[in-house]
Design an enzyme around this catalytic site. Sequence first.
Site, PDB file in Angstrom:
ATOM      1  N   CYS A   8       0.312  -6.476   1.846  1.00  0.00           N
ATOM      2  CA  CYS A   8      -0.435  -6.448   3.103  1.00  0.00           C
ATOM      3  C   CYS A   8       0.134  -5.299   3.932  1.00  0.00           C
ATOM      4  O   CYS A   8       1.010  -4.576   3.463  1.00  0.00           O
ATOM      5  CB  CYS A   8      -0.400  -7.792   3.841  1.00  0.00           C
ATOM      6  N   CYS A  82      -4.787  -4.338   3.080  1.00  0.00           N
ATOM      7  CA  CYS A  82      -4.013  -3.087   3.158  1.00  0.00           C
ATOM      8  C   CYS A  82      -4.901  -1.858   2.971  1.00  0.00           C
ATOM      9  O   CYS A  82      -4.418  -0.738   2.904  1.00  0.00           O
ATOM     10  CB  CYS A  82      -2.851  -3.086   2.177  1.00  0.00           C
ATOM     11  N   CYS A  86      -3.139   1.031  -1.402  1.00  0.00           N
ATOM     12  CA  CYS A  86      -2.593   0.574  -2.676  1.00  0.00           C
ATOM     13  C   CYS A  86      -3.080   1.468  -3.819  1.00  0.00           C
ATOM     14  O   CYS A  86      -4.281   1.619  -4.016  1.00  0.00           O
ATOM     15  CB  CYS A  86      -3.039  -0.864  -2.913  1.00  0.00           C
TER      16      CYS A  86
END
Length: 132
Positions: A8, A82, A86
Amino acid sequence: MPSVLFVCVHNAGRSQMAAGWLTHLAGDRVEVRSAGSAPAGRINPVAVEAMREVGVDIIDQQPKILTVDAVEASDVVITMGCGDACPIFPGKRYEDWKLDDPAGQGIEAVREIRDEIRARIDKLISELVPTG
Protein backbone atom coordinates in the site's frame (compact mmCIF):
# COMPACT_ATOMS: atom_id res chain seq x y z
CA MET A 1 6.69 -22.32 -0.06
CA PRO A 2 4.52 -19.61 -1.63
CA SER A 3 5.45 -15.99 -0.94
CA VAL A 4 3.09 -13.01 -0.72
CA LEU A 5 3.87 -9.30 -0.83
CA PHE A 6 1.30 -6.78 0.43
CA VAL A 7 1.73 -3.25 -0.92
CA CYS A 8 0.00 0.00 0.00
CA VAL A 9 1.17 3.60 -0.10
CA HIS A 10 2.40 4.10 3.48
CA ASN A 11 2.87 0.47 4.60
CA ALA A 12 1.44 1.56 7.93
CA GLY A 13 -2.10 0.17 8.00
CA ARG A 14 -3.75 -2.11 5.44
CA SER A 15 -0.64 -3.92 4.23
CA GLN A 16 0.65 -4.34 7.80
CA MET A 17 -2.68 -5.77 8.99
CA ALA A 18 -2.77 -8.14 6.00
CA ALA A 19 0.80 -9.30 6.64
CA GLY A 20 -0.02 -9.75 10.33
CA TRP A 21 -3.09 -11.84 9.55
CA LEU A 22 -1.28 -14.03 7.01
CA THR A 23 1.67 -14.61 9.35
CA HIS A 24 -0.69 -15.39 12.24
CA LEU A 25 -2.98 -17.74 10.29
CA ALA A 26 -0.57 -19.46 7.88
CA GLY A 27 2.48 -19.61 10.13
CA ASP A 28 5.55 -20.93 8.35
CA ARG A 29 3.52 -22.25 5.38
CA VAL A 30 3.71 -18.89 3.56
CA GLU A 31 6.52 -16.34 3.29
CA VAL A 32 5.09 -12.90 4.05
CA ARG A 33 6.36 -9.45 3.02
CA SER A 34 4.88 -5.96 3.07
CA ALA A 35 6.05 -2.64 1.68
CA GLY A 36 4.89 0.82 0.67
CA SER A 37 5.45 3.10 -2.29
CA ALA A 38 5.87 6.05 0.13
CA PRO A 39 6.35 4.49 3.59
CA ALA A 40 5.22 6.36 6.69
CA GLY A 41 7.52 6.99 9.63
CA ARG A 42 5.70 4.46 11.82
CA ILE A 43 2.89 1.94 11.77
CA ASN A 44 -0.64 3.26 12.38
CA PRO A 45 -1.31 2.94 16.16
CA VAL A 46 -5.05 2.37 15.55
CA ALA A 47 -4.22 -0.54 13.23
CA VAL A 48 -1.93 -1.94 15.93
CA GLU A 49 -4.74 -1.63 18.50
CA ALA A 50 -7.35 -3.24 16.22
CA MET A 51 -5.06 -6.20 15.52
CA ARG A 52 -4.13 -6.56 19.18
CA GLU A 53 -7.86 -6.95 19.97
CA VAL A 54 -7.89 -10.19 17.96
CA GLY A 55 -4.60 -11.51 19.31
CA VAL A 56 -2.30 -10.45 16.46
CA ASP A 57 0.65 -8.29 17.51
CA ILE A 58 2.08 -6.06 14.77
CA ILE A 59 3.63 -3.42 17.08
CA ASP A 60 7.19 -4.43 16.14
CA GLN A 61 6.65 -3.89 12.40
CA GLN A 62 8.19 -0.92 10.58
CA PRO A 63 7.03 0.59 7.28
CA LYS A 64 9.38 -0.45 4.47
CA ILE A 65 10.01 0.95 0.99
CA LEU A 66 8.79 -1.10 -1.95
CA THR A 67 11.70 -2.55 -3.91
CA VAL A 68 11.89 -4.36 -7.23
CA ASP A 69 13.64 -7.21 -5.38
CA ALA A 70 10.66 -7.69 -3.05
CA VAL A 71 8.27 -7.94 -6.01
CA GLU A 72 10.61 -10.25 -7.89
CA ALA A 73 10.95 -12.56 -4.87
CA SER A 74 7.17 -12.89 -4.39
CA ASP A 75 4.73 -15.28 -6.05
CA VAL A 76 1.67 -13.18 -5.22
CA VAL A 77 1.59 -9.37 -5.07
CA ILE A 78 -1.47 -7.82 -3.44
CA THR A 79 -1.83 -4.09 -3.87
CA MET A 80 -4.07 -1.86 -1.78
CA GLY A 81 -4.24 1.50 -3.47
CA CYS A 82 -0.60 1.97 -4.46
CA GLY A 83 -1.47 2.92 -8.03
CA ASP A 84 1.19 2.40 -10.68
CA ALA A 85 4.08 2.31 -8.20
CA CYS A 86 4.26 -1.49 -8.18
CA PRO A 87 6.53 -3.02 -10.85
CA ILE A 88 4.90 -5.71 -12.98
CA PHE A 89 6.75 -8.95 -13.72
CA PRO A 90 5.43 -11.72 -15.97
CA GLY A 91 4.43 -14.90 -14.16
CA LYS A 92 3.44 -13.19 -10.92
CA ARG A 93 -0.08 -13.26 -9.59
CA TYR A 94 -1.38 -9.73 -8.96
CA GLU A 95 -4.51 -8.77 -7.05
CA ASP A 96 -5.76 -5.31 -6.17
CA TRP A 97 -7.78 -5.27 -2.96
CA LYS A 98 -10.07 -2.25 -2.75
CA LEU A 99 -10.03 -1.41 0.96
CA ASP A 100 -10.65 1.81 2.86
CA ASP A 101 -7.49 3.46 4.16
CA PRO A 102 -7.35 3.27 7.97
CA ALA A 103 -5.25 6.47 8.18
CA GLY A 104 -7.05 9.03 10.30
CA GLN A 105 -9.94 6.67 11.06
CA GLY A 106 -11.27 5.71 14.48
CA ILE A 107 -11.10 2.22 15.93
CA GLU A 108 -14.62 1.23 14.77
CA ALA A 109 -13.79 1.91 11.10
CA VAL A 110 -10.40 0.18 11.42
CA ARG A 111 -12.08 -2.89 12.96
CA GLU A 112 -14.25 -3.17 9.83
CA ILE A 113 -11.17 -2.93 7.58
CA ARG A 114 -9.36 -5.49 9.78
CA ASP A 115 -12.27 -7.94 9.50
CA GLU A 116 -12.55 -7.50 5.73
CA ILE A 117 -8.81 -8.17 5.41
CA ARG A 118 -9.21 -11.31 7.57
CA ALA A 119 -11.89 -12.68 5.21
CA ARG A 120 -9.65 -12.05 2.19
CA ILE A 121 -6.66 -13.66 3.94
CA ASP A 122 -8.72 -16.78 4.73
CA LYS A 123 -9.59 -17.10 1.03
CA LEU A 124 -5.96 -16.48 0.01
CA ILE A 125 -4.68 -19.18 2.38
CA SER A 126 -7.20 -21.67 0.98
CA GLU A 127 -5.83 -20.96 -2.50
CA LEU A 128 -2.12 -21.07 -1.59
CA VAL A 129 -1.81 -23.75 1.07
CA PRO A 130 -3.12 -27.24 0.36
CA THR A 131 -5.04 -28.80 3.24
CA GLY A 132 -4.29 -32.22 4.66
